[in-house]
Design an enzyme around this catalytic site. Structure first.
Site, PDB file in Angstrom:
ATOM      1  N   HIS A 154       9.264  -0.334   8.929  1.00 58.02           N
ATOM      2  CA  HIS A 154       8.489  -1.562   8.948  1.00 58.02           C
ATOM      3  C   HIS A 154       8.629  -2.353   7.820  1.00 58.02           C
ATOM      4  O   HIS A 154       8.941  -3.510   8.048  1.00 58.02           O
ATOM      5  CB  HIS A 154       7.075  -1.252   9.139  1.00 58.02           C
ATOM      6  CG  HIS A 154       6.535  -0.046  10.424  1.00 58.02           C
ATOM      7  ND1 HIS A 154       6.558  -0.694  11.781  1.00 58.02           N
ATOM      8  CD2 HIS A 154       6.282   1.001  10.307  1.00 58.02           C
ATOM      9  CE1 HIS A 154       6.158   0.423  12.392  1.00 58.02           C
ATOM     10  NE2 HIS A 154       5.986   1.322  11.578  1.00 58.02           N
ATOM     11  N   ASP A 183       0.772  -0.948  -0.123  1.00 60.58           N
ATOM     12  CA  ASP A 183      -0.115  -0.061   0.008  1.00 60.58           C
ATOM     13  C   ASP A 183       1.099   1.214  -0.123  1.00 60.58           C
ATOM     14  O   ASP A 183       0.911   2.085   0.911  1.00 60.58           O
ATOM     15  CB  ASP A 183      -1.064  -0.090   1.267  1.00 60.58           C
ATOM     16  CG  ASP A 183      -0.095  -0.080   2.381  1.00 60.58           C
ATOM     17  OD1 ASP A 183       0.860  -0.605   2.455  1.00 60.58           O
ATOM     18  OD2 ASP A 183      -0.729   0.384   3.684  1.00 60.58           O
TER      19      ASP A 183
HETATM   20  C1  BDR Z   1       2.566  -0.771   8.543  1.00 68.79           C
HETATM   21  O1  BDR Z   1       1.370  -0.077   8.353  1.00 68.79           O
HETATM   22  C2  BDR Z   1       1.802   0.884   7.313  1.00 68.79           C
HETATM   23  O2  BDR Z   1       1.432   2.159   7.624  1.00 68.79           O
HETATM   24  C3  BDR Z   1       3.271   0.667   6.909  1.00 68.79           C
HETATM   25  O3  BDR Z   1       3.185   0.925   5.559  1.00 68.79           O
HETATM   26  C4  BDR Z   1       3.411  -0.670   7.317  1.00 68.79           C
HETATM   27  O4  BDR Z   1       3.172  -1.620   6.511  1.00 68.79           O
HETATM   28  C5  BDR Z   1       3.199  -0.493  10.179  1.00 68.79           C
HETATM   29  O5  BDR Z   1       2.069  -0.852  10.940  1.00 68.79           O
HETATM   30 CA    CA Z   2       2.651  -1.149   4.160  1.00 69.17          CA
END
Ligand code: BDR
Ligand code: CA
Length: 308
Positions: free
Chosen positions: A243, A13
């Site tokens: 992340h 995303d």
């Molecule tokens: C996840 O949530 C999204 O906002 C980031 O892209 C990552 O995949 C972290 O909690």
């Molecule tokens: Ca993500």
């Protein structure tokens, strides 16, 4: 494609840290990115596709196909996170859009097609809400064996959540989809907040990125500025969570992390909706949950891939 490159399909995303993951993976010589599907989450699926196309272009991989996927969760309403990622999902840094268009098709069907073309070969890296993966799996229950493995950025098994006290963003954005996927017989690794909440790009490593004249590093640094300014305003520290890049790095080299194997259950009811908790009697497969990570080693690898 050479034989020893690892074929990977990304479901994402994009979103700032998803784009940082694309920049990282395209910098590794031992990865073949077969294609990318987008899903709702940080931004709508169409915006995410435009951002992925831009990232591949900047990274010198303009031929990777990008297919738009599902733009809402299975049950509840879509909720995006432009407050964190910017209205364009790239930190509102004035990035000019790519001239490329997404490929025709739909995310879940495309996942199925790639898996069927090379059964048992491809790793699926899911770094957004699991809607596309769940729908593909509902269409083809053999999907878990058609992919070599599934590496998920999502969940917070022993750590607190980042959307609610219990739930991490990707699982909170489609808990029903996450439950469908986590109960299926995938060879599955979960890289959640247990490790990603402890791993940030900051200090000297961040300064190295921000000071680099290399095009990929400059792009990464540009899209991070709004996020870093916000982090500084909120906590006094300029630092960015990594992340999705961390999940990508652990996919490529699991020795970066320690794991605990446990079946997981995704809570659907409030007040713990979206929580991923160990559930030995749940009947799902044992998931390899990352519980500890060598953060400095990861950050060093990240930098060497993007300072190129
Ligand atoms: C996840 O949530 C999204 O906002 C980031 O892209 C990552 O995949 C972290 O909690
Ligand atoms: Ca993500």
């Amino acid at each position: 494609m050479t034989r020893d490159r690892r074929p990977v399909v990304i479901d994402a995303d994009p979103g700032i840290d998803d784009v940082l993951a694309i920049l990282y993976l395209t910098g590794l010589p031992d990865v073949e990115i077969v294609g990318l599907t987008t899903v709702h989450g940080n931004v709508p699926a169409g915006t995410g596709a435009r951002n992925a196309l831009k990232a591949f272009e900047i990274a010198g991989a303009p031929d990777v196909p990008v297919v738009v996927g599902i733009d809402r969760p299975l049950v509840h309403q879509a909720a995006t996170a432009e407050d964190v990622h910017g209205t364009d999902g790239l930190g509102d840094a004035g990035v000019l859009p790519s001239l490329r268009r997404p490929s025709a098709g739909s995310g879940p069907l495309q996942l199925l097609q790639w898996a069927r073309e090379r059964p048992g070969e491809i790793t699926l890296l899911a770094i957004g809400p699991l809607t596309n993966v769940a729908v593909a799996q509902l269409l083809e229950p053999k999907l878990p064996s058609l992919f070599r493995e599934l590496v998920i950025m999502g969940g917070a098994v022993w750590a607190p959540g980042n959307v609610t006290p219990h739930a991490e963003f990707n699982t909170w954005h489609d808990p029903e989809a996450a439950r469908v996927v986590l109960e299926a017989p995938w060879n599955m690794t979960l890289v959640g907040l247990d490790v990603t909440a402890r791993t940030r790009l900051e200090g000297a490593a961040l300064a190295e990125l921000e000071g680099s004249p290399k095009p990929v590093a400059r792009f990464a640094s540009a899209i991070l500025q709004g996020y870093l300014n916000e982090s500084e305003r909120e906590s006094g520290v300029r630092a960015a969570f990594m992340h999705d890049p961390l999940a990508s790095a652990i996919m490529m080299d699991p020795r970066l992390a320690d794991f605990r194997d446990t079946p997981l259950l995704v809570e659907l009811a409030e007040p713990e909706r979206g929580r991923t908790r160990p559930e030995a009697s749940g009947g799902g497969p044992a998931v390899h949950v990352a519980v500890d990570v060598d953060g400095p080693r990861f950050i060093a690898r990240y930098l060497s891939a993007v300072l190129r």
